[in-house]
Every structure is written in C-alpha cells, then in structure tokens.
Scaffold this motif. Structure first.
Motif, PDB file in Angstrom:
ATOM      1  N   VAL A 113      17.114 -23.552   2.448  1.00  0.00           N
ATOM      2  CA  VAL A 113      16.641 -24.032   3.749  1.00  0.00           C
ATOM      3  C   VAL A 113      17.617 -23.650   4.854  1.00  0.00           C
ATOM      4  CG1 VAL A 113      16.285 -26.131   5.093  1.00  0.00           C
ATOM      5  CG2 VAL A 113      15.200 -25.894   2.874  1.00  0.00           C
ATOM      6  N   GLN A 114      18.923 -23.806   4.624  1.00  0.00           N
ATOM      7  CA  GLN A 114      19.868 -23.463   5.685  1.00  0.00           C
ATOM      8  C   GLN A 114      19.885 -21.968   5.941  1.00  0.00           C
ATOM      9  OE1 GLN A 114      24.254 -23.264   4.562  1.00  0.00           O
ATOM     10  NE2 GLN A 114      23.527 -24.772   3.080  1.00  0.00           N
ATOM     11  N   ARG A 115      19.685 -21.153   4.899  1.00  0.00           N
ATOM     12  CA  ARG A 115      19.611 -19.705   5.105  1.00  0.00           C
ATOM     13  C   ARG A 115      18.345 -19.332   5.884  1.00  0.00           C
ATOM     14  NH1 ARG A 115      24.534 -17.790   5.070  1.00  0.00           N
ATOM     15  NH2 ARG A 115      25.698 -18.717   3.353  1.00  0.00           N
ATOM     16  N   LEU A 116      17.270 -20.072   5.645  1.00  0.00           N
ATOM     17  CA  LEU A 116      16.053 -19.841   6.438  1.00  0.00           C
ATOM     18  C   LEU A 116      16.313 -20.192   7.894  1.00  0.00           C
ATOM     19  CD1 LEU A 116      13.323 -21.270   4.021  1.00  0.00           C
ATOM     20  CD2 LEU A 116      13.700 -18.874   4.614  1.00  0.00           C
ATOM     21  N   GLY A 117      17.051 -21.289   8.129  1.00  0.00           N
ATOM     22  CA  GLY A 117      17.374 -21.651   9.502  1.00  0.00           C
ATOM     23  C   GLY A 117      18.176 -20.578  10.197  1.00  0.00           C
ATOM     24  N   LEU A 118      19.141 -19.992   9.504  1.00  0.00           N
ATOM     25  CA  LEU A 118      19.934 -18.914  10.093  1.00  0.00           C
ATOM     26  C   LEU A 118      19.095 -17.671  10.314  1.00  0.00           C
ATOM     27  CD1 LEU A 118      23.225 -19.336   8.005  1.00  0.00           C
ATOM     28  CD2 LEU A 118      22.778 -20.109  10.334  1.00  0.00           C
ATOM     29  N   THR A 119      18.053 -17.502   9.510  1.00  0.00           N
ATOM     30  CA  THR A 119      17.167 -16.360   9.709  1.00  0.00           C
ATOM     31  C   THR A 119      16.293 -16.559  10.944  1.00  0.00           C
ATOM     32  OG1 THR A 119      17.123 -15.988   7.316  1.00  0.00           O
ATOM     33  CG2 THR A 119      15.391 -14.953   8.614  1.00  0.00           C
ATOM     34  N   PHE A 120      15.810 -17.780  11.152  1.00  0.00           N
ATOM     35  CA  PHE A 120      14.977 -18.051  12.323  1.00  0.00           C
ATOM     36  C   PHE A 120      15.773 -17.911  13.617  1.00  0.00           C
ATOM     37  CE2 PHE A 120      12.235 -20.575   9.340  1.00  0.00           C
ATOM     38  CZ  PHE A 120      11.072 -19.828   9.553  1.00  0.00           C
ATOM     39  N   LEU A 121      17.055 -18.259  13.614  1.00  0.00           N
ATOM     40  CA  LEU A 121      17.870 -18.238  14.823  1.00  0.00           C
ATOM     41  C   LEU A 121      18.676 -16.951  14.895  1.00  0.00           C
ATOM     42  CD1 LEU A 121      19.170 -21.898  14.590  1.00  0.00           C
ATOM     43  CD2 LEU A 121      17.455 -21.040  16.185  1.00  0.00           C
ATOM     44  N   LYS A 122      18.727 -16.373  16.067  1.00  0.00           N
ATOM     45  CA  LYS A 122      19.477 -15.139  16.248  1.00  0.00           C
ATOM     46  C   LYS A 122      20.969 -15.414  16.100  1.00  0.00           C
ATOM     47  CE  LYS A 122      16.141 -12.975  19.370  1.00  0.00           C
ATOM     48  NZ  LYS A 122      15.922 -12.401  20.733  1.00  0.00           N
ATOM     49  N   PRO A 123      21.689 -14.511  15.482  1.00  0.00           N
ATOM     50  CA  PRO A 123      23.145 -14.695  15.381  1.00  0.00           C
ATOM     51  C   PRO A 123      23.783 -14.541  16.754  1.00  0.00           C
ATOM     52  CG  PRO A 123      22.489 -12.558  14.498  1.00  0.00           C
ATOM     53  CD  PRO A 123      21.223 -13.290  14.780  1.00  0.00           C
ATOM     54  N   ARG A 124      24.541 -15.541  17.142  1.00  0.00           N
ATOM     55  CA  ARG A 124      25.204 -15.497  18.442  1.00  0.00           C
ATOM     56  C   ARG A 124      26.455 -16.373  18.381  1.00  0.00           C
ATOM     57  NH1 ARG A 124      20.409 -17.934  19.990  1.00  0.00           N
ATOM     58  NH2 ARG A 124      20.020 -16.338  21.545  1.00  0.00           N
ATOM     59  N   LEU A 125      27.375 -16.057  19.281  1.00  0.00           N
ATOM     60  CA  LEU A 125      28.586 -16.869  19.417  1.00  0.00           C
ATOM     61  C   LEU A 125      28.354 -17.812  20.580  1.00  0.00           C
ATOM     62  CD1 LEU A 125      31.404 -17.101  18.117  1.00  0.00           C
ATOM     63  CD2 LEU A 125      32.247 -15.631  19.944  1.00  0.00           C
ATOM     64  N   ALA A 126      28.180 -19.119  20.267  1.00  0.00           N
ATOM     65  CA  ALA A 126      27.816 -20.082  21.306  1.00  0.00           C
ATOM     66  C   ALA A 126      28.902 -20.141  22.376  1.00  0.00           C
ATOM     67  CB  ALA A 126      27.591 -21.452  20.687  1.00  0.00           C
ATOM     68  N   LYS A 127      28.469 -19.918  23.616  1.00  0.00           N
ATOM     69  CA  LYS A 127      29.433 -19.948  24.715  1.00  0.00           C
ATOM     70  C   LYS A 127      29.932 -21.362  24.999  1.00  0.00           C
ATOM     71  CE  LYS A 127      26.650 -17.955  27.590  1.00  0.00           C
ATOM     72  NZ  LYS A 127      26.144 -17.386  28.875  1.00  0.00           N
ATOM     73  N   TRP A 128      29.133 -22.344  24.600  1.00  0.00           N
ATOM     74  CA  TRP A 128      29.476 -23.718  24.955  1.00  0.00           C
ATOM     75  C   TRP A 128      30.444 -24.373  23.970  1.00  0.00           C
ATOM     76  CZ3 TRP A 128      28.343 -26.929  20.995  1.00  0.00           C
ATOM     77  CH2 TRP A 128      27.352 -26.516  20.088  1.00  0.00           C
ATOM     78  N   ARG A 129      30.727 -23.717  22.854  1.00  0.00           N
ATOM     79  CA  ARG A 129      31.535 -24.359  21.821  1.00  0.00           C
ATOM     80  C   ARG A 129      32.983 -24.519  22.287  1.00  0.00           C
ATOM     81  NH1 ARG A 129      34.471 -20.798  18.360  1.00  0.00           N
ATOM     82  NH2 ARG A 129      34.315 -18.644  19.080  1.00  0.00           N
ATOM     83  N   TYR A 130      33.665 -25.536  21.737  1.00  0.00           N
ATOM     84  CA  TYR A 130      35.075 -25.761  22.036  1.00  0.00           C
ATOM     85  C   TYR A 130      35.905 -24.825  21.173  1.00  0.00           C
ATOM     86  CZ  TYR A 130      39.625 -28.008  22.419  1.00  0.00           C
ATOM     87  OH  TYR A 130      40.956 -28.256  22.640  1.00  0.00           O
ATOM     88  N   GLN A 131      36.865 -24.157  21.809  1.00  0.00           N
ATOM     89  CA  GLN A 131      37.672 -23.201  21.065  1.00  0.00           C
ATOM     90  C   GLN A 131      39.135 -23.417  21.361  1.00  0.00           C
ATOM     91  OE1 GLN A 131      36.680 -19.152  21.819  1.00  0.00           O
ATOM     92  NE2 GLN A 131      37.975 -18.334  20.183  1.00  0.00           N
ATOM     93  N   ARG A 132      39.878 -23.600  20.286  1.00  0.00           N
ATOM     94  CA  ARG A 132      41.329 -23.762  20.409  1.00  0.00           C
ATOM     95  C   ARG A 132      41.976 -22.443  20.038  1.00  0.00           C
ATOM     96  NH1 ARG A 132      45.079 -28.077  17.047  1.00  0.00           N
ATOM     97  NH2 ARG A 132      47.094 -27.395  17.866  1.00  0.00           N
ATOM     98  N   GLY A 133      42.579 -21.769  21.000  1.00  0.00           N
ATOM     99  CA  GLY A 133      43.182 -20.479  20.715  1.00  0.00           C
ATOM    100  C   GLY A 133      42.136 -19.389  20.655  1.00  0.00           C
ATOM    101  N   SER A 134      42.459 -18.290  20.036  1.00  0.00           N
ATOM    102  CA  SER A 134      41.571 -17.132  19.963  1.00  0.00           C
ATOM    103  C   SER A 134      41.233 -16.820  18.523  1.00  0.00           C
ATOM    104  CB  SER A 134      42.250 -15.913  20.611  1.00  0.00           C
ATOM    105  OG  SER A 134      41.460 -14.758  20.407  1.00  0.00           O
ATOM    106  N   ARG A 135      40.068 -16.204  18.333  1.00  0.00           N
ATOM    107  CA  ARG A 135      39.692 -15.766  16.993  1.00  0.00           C
ATOM    108  C   ARG A 135      40.487 -14.542  16.579  1.00  0.00           C
ATOM    109  NH1 ARG A 135      34.613 -17.670  15.329  1.00  0.00           N
ATOM    110  NH2 ARG A 135      34.210 -15.738  14.190  1.00  0.00           N
ATOM    111  N   SER A 136      41.153 -13.924  17.523  1.00  0.00           N
ATOM    112  CA  SER A 136      41.935 -12.720  17.246  1.00  0.00           C
ATOM    113  C   SER A 136      43.395 -13.083  17.021  1.00  0.00           C
ATOM    114  CB  SER A 136      41.818 -11.733  18.419  1.00  0.00           C
ATOM    115  OG  SER A 136      42.737 -10.671  18.253  1.00  0.00           O
TER     116      SER A 136
END
Length: 1159
Positions: free
Chosen positions: A296-319
């Motif tokens: 079910v969760q994989r189906l949910g990820l299939t229905f939704l486009k992969p994106r990096l949510a701009k609104w999420r809280y981020q501590r530091g950088s992914r790099s």
C-alpha cells in the motif's frame, strides 16, 4: 559525586574489555582451509556437519561487523563457484558449496553479496538449467535454490534483449521449446509458491527481471494480472494459501519499489482495488498484514510524484560538501539549506483520490497488534507524507496525534511514537507542531498500563525514547530550547525509575544530545551510563540521589515517585520508590515536609490498596529521613509538633483498613511504627502506643492466618517494629524498663507452631533493658521440644537464644537472671548442642537441618561473645563437643548446610582476637585447615584425630553415592591399608555406629550402601586374608539383626549387596554368608528372590575361589540364571535346596509356627 564516579570508574575497565571490536577477518586462513577441504569430506556425514558448524561459528562472529568480510568475499565466492562449475563434482558436494554460499550471504546480506556473482551472457543458460533441475520439495537443499535464484537475478541484468539467447526458436516453428523469458517467468512463479526462503529470492528475481525494458513491454501486464488473480482466488485459511499470498505480495512490493513510476502508474488503481477487496489488513497472519502495508505504501508513492517538499524543516544540508564548507557556526539555518530552486517545480500538487484511502490504511496499520506491521506503517507514513503539500501533511500529523488518546491501546501509542520519529527524522514535523507533540511524548515516556498480572507499555516508552533521539538530531537546539527542560526531566526519570531495563538504557542513550542542549548531560551520563542503569536498586537508591543534586531535576524526580511509583501495581517498585524518597529527602527537606507529606497523608487513607500501601511506607521513610537530617544538623525535628495529629489520624485509619489486604498493609503499618519510633515522635504515654502494641502482638500471634509467602515479611516487619517501639517508649529512664510492659506472656508454649515462632523471635528482638531481671523466664523453651511438627519453633528458638545472649552480654560472676554467666552458660550450650542432633523429617524432607543450621550460627555468636568477655566460662568438654558436632555437620550431604558448618568451624578455629580456648588438637587442625581451602577433601583427614572420628563417620556414610566425596573416602582408606591399627580403629568405629543406630533407617541404609562400596573397592582386603576376622563376624551379626523381620525392600537389597561382598572373607564367615544368601532366595518378596539370584550370580563371577569344582560352578550358574525366581515358594525352594547341596552348606529348615489354643 565521588561515590558515583567511583562506581562508574569501577565498571569501565570491564566494559571496555568485553566490548572490544574486531579489526579484520582474522580467520581467513581457517576459512580457506575449510573450503579447500570440501571435496574430501562431502561424502562423510559427520565430517560434513562438523565442517559446516566450524564455518558457521567463524562467520557468526562478524554478524555485527559484516563489512570486514568485503575484501575476502570475492575469493571465497570464486573458490566455491569453481567447485560448483566442475563437471566432476557430485551433487552432494555442489549442494554443500551452495550451503557455504548461503552462510556467507546471510552474514553479509544478500544485496551486497549477490552483486559479486558473475553475470555474463554465458551464465544465463547454465544457471537457469541448474535451477530447473532442482526439486522444490527437497527440504535439505533449499540453500541451493536460494543462491541460484539470487544468481539468476544478477544474470538478468545483462544489457541485451533476451530474445537473442533463444537462437532459432523464432525462425524455426518446428522446435517445441520455451523462450528464455518464459522459462525465467515460469521458474519465478513456481518458487513464489514454496514455503522456504527461496520465496524471498524469487521475489528479488521478479523485481530484477520484470522491470527489464524488453520484459516489461511483453510480460509486465500479464505478470501483474497473475499476481492479482492469485491474491483474489487464494484463501489464507490453509498454510499453502498463506504461503502463496506471501509470495504474490512480496513480488508486488518489490516491483513497485524497484520499477519506474511511469511504468506502474497505470496499474496502481487496479492493484489497490484488489487489495481493498481482499482485506489484507484483517488477516490473522501478521506477515501478510505487514506485506499488505508495504504494498500500500509503495502504491502511495507511485500515485504521488517524487519531489523534495519545499516546506519541510531541514537542519543543515543534504550535501556533505556543503556542510564541511560551513566554517562559521553563527551562520543562519537558511544559509545551510540546499538551493530549493533547483528542485523540480510544480505549480500545483496533483493528489489522486486513492491517496486518502492509502493514508487511512497506513494510519490503521499504526494500531496493529504486531510491531512489524506498526513499524512498516510508520515508515510508510513518513515516505508518503514527504510528497504531500504542507496542508495535507499537517492533516496527517494531526491524525497521527490522535493515536495518543487515552481511549487508544498501547499498540496505538507505540505506532504513533514510531510515526512521529519517522516524521521528525524526515523534517516533516515542523517546529510549530512541537508544542503539541512534546507533551504527548512526555506522557509516552511514563506510559504504563496494568493488565492482569503484568503491565503493558514498555514498548511505548522505548519508542518514546526513540522519538527523543530522532528529535535531538532533527532540530536545531534553538527550536528545542523551550522544551528541553521538560524532555530532559522525563528522560532522566525514565533512566532511573523505569521498570524495564531496555527502557532505562534507551533513555540513558538520549541524555547526551547533540549540541550539548541537555542540562548537565555529561555529568549525568557519567553516573547513569548504558551499563550502570542495568541495576534497578542502584538506579533508585544511588543514581537518583546524585541526579537530584542538580536543581533542575530534584522536584521532577520526587514528584514522579509520589505520583507514579508510590501507587505502582508492582510491590517491589513501591518499596523501592519509598526508599528512594528516603534518600532524596536530603536534597529537598522543606519540599518533602511541606508539600510531599501533605499529599501522601490523604493517599494513605484512601480506598485503593496499592496507593494506601505505598503512601504509608513513603510517610514512614520520609519521616525517618527528616529526623536523621534534623539530628545531623542539631535542629528541631520539623514533624515533632506539627505532624503528630496527622500521624495519629493516619494510624487510626490504617488500623481500620487492616482487614482488606492485611497481608500487604500489616508490614507497611509495622514499618510506619518502626520509623516513627526511630524518629522519636512525642507519643510517650499516648494511647496510640497501645494500638501499636496490639498490632504487633496480633501480627505475631496470627501468622497462621496469612499465606505462606507473606508470613516472613509480616514477621520481620513486626519484630523490627517491636524492637524500635520498646527502645523508644518502654524506658522509664535510660536502661530501666517499664515494669508494666516487661511482663512476659507464655505464647511461646502455644500449640500453634507459627505463634510459637513469632513470640520466640519477639523475645530475641527485645532490647537488653527489657530482658534484664527476667532472663530465666524469657529463655526460649522451644529448643528442648522434640515434636516433629514444631521444627520451625525449634529453629527460631535456637536463633532467639543467641540474640538474647548477645543482648544481655556476658559477666562471669553476674546474676543468672540478668546476664550470661557461670550459672546459666551450660544450659544454653546444652540446648544448642542438642539442636545439632535434630534429624527430624517430614513430607518436606530433612527439616531438622533448619534447626541444625540455626544452632550452628547461634553457637558461633555465643562462643565469640563469651570468648571476647569471659573465656574462662568455656569448659573443655563444651568446646570439644561443639567442635565435634561442627565437624560432623561439615560432613553433611546437603551442600548448603555442609558449607555453613565449614564456615562456622573455620571461623572458630581461626579466631585470634582472642582465640577460642580448649579446641582439641588446635595446631594439627590449623595445619589441616588453612583459612582458604577446598573443604570436603580435607574434612576426612579429621578421622586421624580420635576426638573427631566418630562424629565424622556419622555423616560420611551418607556420601556413598556422591562421586567426589566417596572418592576422597576410598583414597583415605587406601592410604591406611598398611597401618593395621588405624584400619582396625576404622572398622571398630564403623561397627560402633552401626550398633548405635540399629534399626534407624536414616543411618543404617546409607551405612549398608557405604559398606558395600568399601568391600567392592577392596578396602578390607587385610581382614579378608585372615580367617573369621572379628570385624567380619561382628558385621555379619549386625547385618542379620538389622534385616530380621524387615519388610523394607531398599534395606534388604542393600544388605544382599553387603553379604555378596563379604564372601571374600574366608573361614566360617563365608559359609554363614552363603547360608544367609540362600535363605533370601526363598524370601516372601519375589523381587528380593530375583535380585538375590542376580547378585549371587555376579558374586560367583567376581570371586572364583568360592567353588573349586568347575562342573559344580557351571551347574550353580546355570541354576541361578535359568530358574524363574519369581515363581511360587514351593518351586523356588526345590532349586534353592539343590544349590545348598552343590555349595556344601546345610539346607535351611522351615520353622513352623506353633499356635497355642485356649480352653
């Protein structure tokens, strides 16, 4: 501080030693040798199993550090594949190689290991052919199929169209052969239905193969249709159906995980509809529900486009490079964020309607009864929420927070904690939500729900610790600053006061959070590290006091104990909590007196039994702690005036409530009485004292009314309370007792044994001023009682006697009614020495051992007391008897009592300040018994000292069936073979013990068994060389007397064995022994006749000089073995008489009973 550091420092070296890590694959040479040796051992089952076991042991060492195997995986794989590819390798060897490959893959993980398999075009056909030749039903070779499926998964990645491998199949219609693509699909489908681990590898094969560009064009739709048809038409009622569903769901989960979204999006609604119709979430199988959540969760990820949510809280950088480039710690958070403009921009979120259904199923999965389902649902919530717009994501968070309602079960709380941790880790829980989340997490850290005889919630508290760990690493310190004190206090409370060791360790790990935001984190972690919190007593009584020294944690720790632990359902936790409050009082005495005690007094008179019990104990402990603190500071006791009426009221209500839960409340109220007495509360001449005394007397006199498990606790609490009460309130002036309260009752003469025990121990607990002048009256009378039913009373009387003697002290010329003196010391020793011979038995076994153990301890205490003050009171005969009795008990059969006797013996022997006088042969004893020794191997050497010989042998006879003890005895006897005098003394001692204990089965039966073993080991060969030796004659006479008219089968069998061993003695003794054995051949008991014949047969084989004529010997042996000795007496007597004639002994004459008839 120093004490805590010492504790921690004391454990660190051991911890470091045990936690040493591996640095490399040090067994590579041994592993290479085992693999090279496979061709030589594959045909031998024993060698094969031994080799597999060795290889498993080597590999299992690297379960926690599998990366150390990486440099060596390739050569191990190549060696094993070379043997597999060798055409001369027999099938058993091939399967053995695959088993080794599976062992390696299990340790390193199949995802890493499968990448090393060769995946050339030339490998596809051989691997597929070998896999097709395997039998899926063979349970011994499942490792082969598992590894081949993983290998085939790698070969499927070749960048060529598989139709090229089919050769002329497409151009020559006459060839009836499947294509490679169809064959692989058929193999995958077949192995998705098996019940072993090959099913997991088959799902991996499907994910790699069906997602190939050429295969997905032709077979993706058909395979998904096959999966959905299988799911729809299969029932989970049967085991086969469950396995089939498992395989189909695994393959769907793997496909939607590894496949491209564009390829699977068109099929996602159909798959979701099928799963909804199947209602996987309602299945009884936890594994199926987990796989359903994964799909079910994989189906949910299939229905939704992969994106990096701009609104999420981020501590530091992914790099990592960006983070390393940030040299200034003062830069803002926004400066460390990645360039969100580079992220693909969508004007609007396109949210399909199916997503709502998927999120709902994941939220339901958070409340599942199985942890694996809740954990999978939590991860699904985190993944799906990351692709939602901010508003919808906030709605998901709101739904997760609903799991923390008090109407929800512990499963929902646990799932909610896992989901919050996942959301926090992914930056999807915005700081604005922390004000709602933190209070719930603090509640989860103390979640505890009683159900039946146990409690639920340890998994919730553990998950809450995980949430704290995730938050500490997900948010900037400034974001958590408003909540850090709340979280810190809750974590510290969980660290020291949680009932579950796992939760305490999980909370301890969180104490030292990043950035040093935890108040006093380093100091607290030093005292309450991962290993130190393993001991619950240490946490409550020591670590908590250290942490309470920091002002931020003092009141939270105290408040938690009062609110949550004093009324806990577990009695151990309640008692620890009250002791913890006692220790914490020094940190906040005013808070305890003015705030905590007023809270506890109403609780102590409530209806809830556990709350009432804990509150009374807490009042007692805090009151005593305040008194101790006031005494140290030379201040007025803060409760001396204000709280007296409150405590009177408390005790009155406590007495009223004794009926309900009396087993729990009586020890608590007695503890309160003890602590109030020790605190010198101003109750002298107060009527409440009468109530206290009544409670103590009632508790001691009615022990028989309580359950066996509660009696000891009630008795101990009442005795402690009595001692403190007398000491504080029954003194007219220091050292002078209140005459009215000094009268002694005669309850220790009660027919009720437990009443005797309680009253006797009460005498022993009295302070000295209560006994002086009444010593002759209070001396316990139960010691001299020999009734088997009064064993416990005799035990407690022996204990109380020493307590009374220690209390009054010693004065050589003192009054017998006031102190231990010349006029009363002998009766005391006579009573205790009499207890040393208590061998009473009942259905519980040797209950007399309780009395003997108590008497030994009392003898030691009294002797050391007398020696320190007036050693001249000890006469030589008393000391000699005491040491002999202790030596006898040191040869006991029961380990515990033997060790206790040895300890007392050595303590008296090595006493030097001053030394115990009149110990016989002291210097020789000191040479035999150094201070530290292996005891029993030395105790037998006391037989050389005549004073101890009889006592030692009185108990050594019980050790005939104990290996090491009997071995020590036989070694001693072998050593005295050349000393006729010592051997004769040994024999005389043995006969004396036998005569003194004739018909005493406790002694005679073990003694007969010991004599049998001594004879069998040839320890009396010196006596056997003389005809009719006096020892042999006397032993025969005593044995005959012992079994005369006996119906004890065990005794008769033991005596038969002794008779057979005595045949080695020559002269008239042998003939008399044969007569006794032949008489037993006609014993009324068939089992005795049968065993006698068997023993005589073995005896004639052992001693070949009994019958000189070989023909007669053959006839006798034949008669003994062929005759049915369980037949009727008349038949057996005929054969027996024939044996008498052959052996040349007179036939036994049947004695006819004469009956005299009256007129």
């Amino acid at each position: 501080m120093s004490a805590m550091e010492a504790v921690c420092d004391g454990e660190e070296p051991e911890v470091v030693t045990e936690a040493c890590l591996l640095s490399e694959f040090s067994e590579r040479g041994e592993a290479r040798a085992l693999i090279n040796n496979l061709p030589d051992i594959h045909h031998d089952t024993v060698s094969r199993e031994a080799t597999i076991e060795k290889f498993v042991v080597i590999m299992d060492r690297y379960q926690e550090q599998p990366h150390l195997l990486d440099p060596h995986l390739e050569w191990m794989l190549n060696m094993l594949l070379e043997m597999i590819r060798n055409e001369k390798s027999p099938p058993p060897m091939v399967h053995l190689c695959f088993k080794f490959l599976y062992i390696i893959s299990k340790v390193r993980g199949y995802k890493i290991f499968m990448q090393l398999f060769p995946h050339e075009v030339s490998d596809v056909q051989p691997v597929l052919d070998l896999l097709c030749r395997q039998d899926p039903k063979d349970t011994e070779t499942w490792e082969t199929r598992y590894i081949l499926l993983l290998w085939l998964s790698m070969t499927c990645l070749i960048p060529f169209d598989l139709s090229r491998l089919d050769g002329h199949l497409s151009t020559d219609p006459g060839l009836n052969r499947e294509s490679i693509m169809d064959r692989i699909l058929a193999v995958a489908k077949s192995f998705l239905r098996v019940s072993d681990k090959s099913r997991d590898a088959a799902s991996v094969l499907v994910s790699k193969f069906v997602t190939r560009p050429d295969v997905k064009q032709k077979r993706l739709g058909d395979f998904l249709d096959w999966c959905l048809t299988t799911i729809s038409q299969t029932s989970e009622v049967t085991m086969e159906g469950t396995v089939t569903l498992d395989g189909a769901l695994q393959s769907l989960a793997q496909l939607f995980k590894h496949g491209k979204r564009d390829d699977f999006l068109q099929y996602a609604p159909t798959v979701l509809q099928c799963l909804n119709q199947k209602r996987i979430a309602e299945s009884n199988q936890a594994t199926l529900r987990k796989l359903g959540v994964k799909v079910v969760q994989r189906l949910g990820l299939t229905f939704l486009k992969p994106r990096l949510a701009k609104w999420r809280y981020q501590r530091g950088s992914r790099s990592l490079a960006v983070n390393l480039a940030q040299s200034s710690v003062t830069e803002s958070v926004e400066a460390t964020k990645p360039d969100l403009e580079s992220v693909s921009q969508e004007e609007d979120y396109d949210i399909p309607e199916e997503v709502e259904n998927i999120i709902e199923q994941l939220l339901v999965g958070l409340k599942d009864k199985e942890t694996i389902v809740r954990w999978s649902s939590a991860k699904g919530i985190g993944r799906v929420t990351g692709r939602l717009p901010k508003q919808l994501a906030d709605d998901v968070v709101e739904s997760v927070l609903e799991c923390f309602s008090f109407q929800e079960t512990d499963n929902a709380w646990h799932g909610g904690c896992l989901a919050l941790a996942e959301l926090g880790r992914r930056g999807l829980l915005l700081p604005s939500r922390l004000s709602d989340v933190v209070p719930l997490i603090i509640k989860a850290l103390t979640y505890d729900e009683k159900r039946g005889a146990c409690s639920l919630g340890s998994n919730v508290r553990d998950a809450a610790c995980y949430v704290c760990w995730a938050f500490a690493r997900a948010y900037e310190p400034n974001e958590l600053k408003p909540y850090v004190n709340q979280i810190a206090s809750a974590l510290v409370i969980a660290t020291v006061f949680d009932r579950n060791i796992t939760c305490r360790k999980a909370a301890s790990v969180n104490i030292l959070s990043p950035q040093g935001t935890f108040p006093h984190g380093i100091d607290i972690l030093t005292a309450a590290d991962y290993f130190t919190v393993g001991n619950l007593n240490n946490c409550y009584l020591t670590i908590s006091v250290y942490i309470a020294g920091f002002e931020e944690y003092t009141k939270p720790l105290i408040d938690h104990l009062v609110a949550m632990k004093v009324n806990h359902w577990d009695g151990v936790i309640r008692e620890l909590a009250t002791k913890g409050l006692h220790n914490l009082t020094i940190q906040a005495p005013e808070y305890m007196a003015n705030t905590v005690l007023p809270q506890l007094l109403p609780m102590a008179t409530g209806m809830d039994l556990h709350r009432r019990h804990g509150a009374i104990l807490a009042c007692a402990e805090i009151t005593h702690a305040l008194y101790e603190l006031a005494t140290q500071n030379n201040r007025l006791h803060p409760l001396s005036i204000e709280a007296s009426p409150n405590h009177n009221f408390l005790l009155f209500n406590a007495f009223v409530s004794l009926g309900f839960g009396g087993e729990l409340m009586r020890p608590a109220v007695c503890c309160l009485i003890e602590k109030l007495s020790l605190s010198k509360m101003p109750f002298k001449d107060d009527p409440v004292i009468t109530g206290w005394q009544w409670l103590i007397d009632d508790s001691l006199k009615n022990l028989h009314l309580f359950s066996s498990g509660a009696r000891r606790g009630i008795q101990d609490a009442a005795l402690s309370a009595l001692a403190a009460l007398c000491l504080q309130y029954y003194q007219v002036e220091p050292g002078v007792a209140d005459v009215e309260m000094q009268g002694t009752g005669n309850a220790d003469q009660s027919p009720e044994v437990l009443m005797r025990c309680g009253c006797t121990l009460a005498l022993g607990s009295l302070p000295p001023f209560m006994i002086r002048g009444k010593l002759q009256k209070v001396r316990p009378h139960n010691v001299s009682s020999k009734a088997a039913s009064l064993t416990e009373a005799r035990r407690d009387a022996a204990t109380a006697m020493s307590q009374v003697c220690v209390a009054v002290g010693v004065c050589a010329q003192g009054s017998p009614d006031r102190v231990l003196c010349e006029g009363n010391i002998r009766p005391v020793y006579e009573a205790l020495l009499g207890c040393m011979n208590d061998y009473s038995t009942d259905s519980r076994g040797d209950v007399g051992a309780w009395v003997r153990a108590a008497a030994m301890s009392s003898l030691m205490d009294v002797t050391l007391l007398v020696v320190a003050s007036a050693p001249e009171l000890l006469s030589s005969d008393l000391v000699q008897r005491m040491m002999c009795c202790l030596a006898q008990q040191a040869a006991e059969k029961i380990d515990r009592y033997r060790a206790h006797a040895g300890t007392v013996f050595l303590r008296l022997l090595h006493s030097t300040d001053p030394a115990v006088p009149h110990i016989p042969h002291r210097e020789e004893l000191l040479s035999i018994f150094p201070l530290f020794l292996k005891y029993f191997t030395k105790i037998l050497q006391l037989k050389k000292i005549s004073v101890f010989t009889l006592n030692i042998f009185s108990n050594v006879i019980y050790f005939c069936d104990v290996r090491y003890s009997s071995q020590s005895l036989f070694e001693y006897l072998k050593g005295i073979q050349q000393d006729a005098t010592v051997l004769q003394q040994f024999g005389d001692t043995l006969l004396r013990i036998f005569r003194d204990n004739l018909r005493n089965d406790r002694v005679s039966v073990p003694l007969l068994k010991m004599v049998d073993q001594i004879l069998a080991n040839g320890c009396f060969d010196r006596f056997a060389s003389e005809e009719s030796h006096p020892f042999c004659v006397e032993l025969l006479a005593i044995c005959k007397e012992e079994i005369r008219k006996s119906k004890d089968v065990q005794k008769l069998l033991s005596c038969i064995a002794v008779f057979c061993g005595m045949v080695q003695f020559k002269g008239d003794v042998r003939e008399k022994v044969l007569v006794q054995l032949l008489m037993l051949l006609c014993h009324p008991f068939p089992v005795i006749r049968k065993m006698t014949a068997s023993q005589v047969y073995e005896m004639l084989l052992t001693y070949d000089d009994v019958i000189d004529d070989d023909q007669v010997l053959a006839d006798v042996m034949a008669s003994l073995s062929d005759t049915n000795w369980e037949s009727d007496i008349a038949t057996v007597r005929t054969h027996r008489n024939q044996l008498c004639d052959w052996l040349g002994v007179p036939r036994p004459i049947l004695v006819t009973k004469v009956t005299h008839l009256g007129d």
